[in-house]
Design a protein around this motif. Sequence first.
Motif, mmCIF file in Angstrom:
data_model
loop_
_atom_site.group_PDB
_atom_site.id
_atom_site.type_symbol
_atom_site.label_atom_id
_atom_site.label_comp_id
_atom_site.label_asym_id
_atom_site.label_seq_id
_atom_site.Cartn_x
_atom_site.Cartn_y
_atom_site.Cartn_z
ATOM 1 N N GLU A 42 -5.087 -2.761 12.121
ATOM 2 C CA GLU A 42 -5.078 -1.879 10.965
ATOM 3 C C GLU A 42 -3.980 -2.345 10.026
ATOM 4 N N GLY A 43 -4.394 -2.804 8.847
ATOM 5 C CA GLY A 43 -3.446 -3.330 7.876
ATOM 6 C C GLY A 43 -2.637 -2.242 7.206
ATOM 7 N N LEU A 44 -1.713 -2.675 6.378
ATOM 8 C CA LEU A 44 -0.878 -1.729 5.643
ATOM 9 C C LEU A 44 -1.704 -0.881 4.687
ATOM 10 N N ASP A 45 -2.910 -1.358 4.356
ATOM 11 C CA ASP A 45 -3.825 -0.607 3.492
ATOM 12 C C ASP A 45 -4.647 0.409 4.293
ATOM 13 N N HIS A 46 -4.389 0.507 5.596
ATOM 14 C CA HIS A 46 -5.057 1.430 6.520
ATOM 15 C C HIS A 46 -6.521 1.087 6.764
ATOM 16 N N ILE A 47 -6.916 -0.147 6.462
ATOM 17 C CA ILE A 47 -8.276 -0.603 6.755
ATOM 18 C C ILE A 47 -8.253 -1.261 8.125
#
Length: 195
Positions: A75-80
Amino acid sequence: MADAPGGWVPVTNSIEIEILARFAVDEHNEKEKAALVLVRAIHAYSKVVAGVEYRVILEAKDGEKANYYEAEIFEGLDHIKKLVEFKLLGPIITDLEQFHAAGGLDGFVLKNSSNDDNGMSLDYLARFAVDDHNKNKDNEQLVFVDVIVGYVYPSLFSSLYHILLHAKNMAGETKTYYTVIYVFASYFKQVIVFI
């Protein structure tokens, strides 16, 4: 909770674990044109990187055949979220006959008590399973005796151990028990089955 070696920590929120497991199965099904059905989310571990990396242990069915799987999710910093890996850990075994048959499955390695993988000998793991069983005061309290046989389904970061063991009950009777233990990164252990 303090970080464990390597930065991995258990995920303790059962709803979050369920969401991660459902995501992993759905993504795997879409990517592989598969039809796995999630049976249960078992456990998850997380590690903060440039985002969060998750390792999720789950049980899923493909038709009538049930297996344990491990999914890696980022889960990236973009919450994807992205499914990085989805792999078989081994079959669901519910009785002793299935256990003996498991020795012929691809990927399983016969172990004996003297084998030791980073301190994870079969004796050590069998004792851990008996102690875990005894934590529930409603369970019959047992004393570990010995390991009969064990199989391991190893992978790079985790292993699934199937162990047949002897333990004594409070009446002094020695009986045979079967356990499945998931070991992640040689630090986290979880008993999945004890019968």
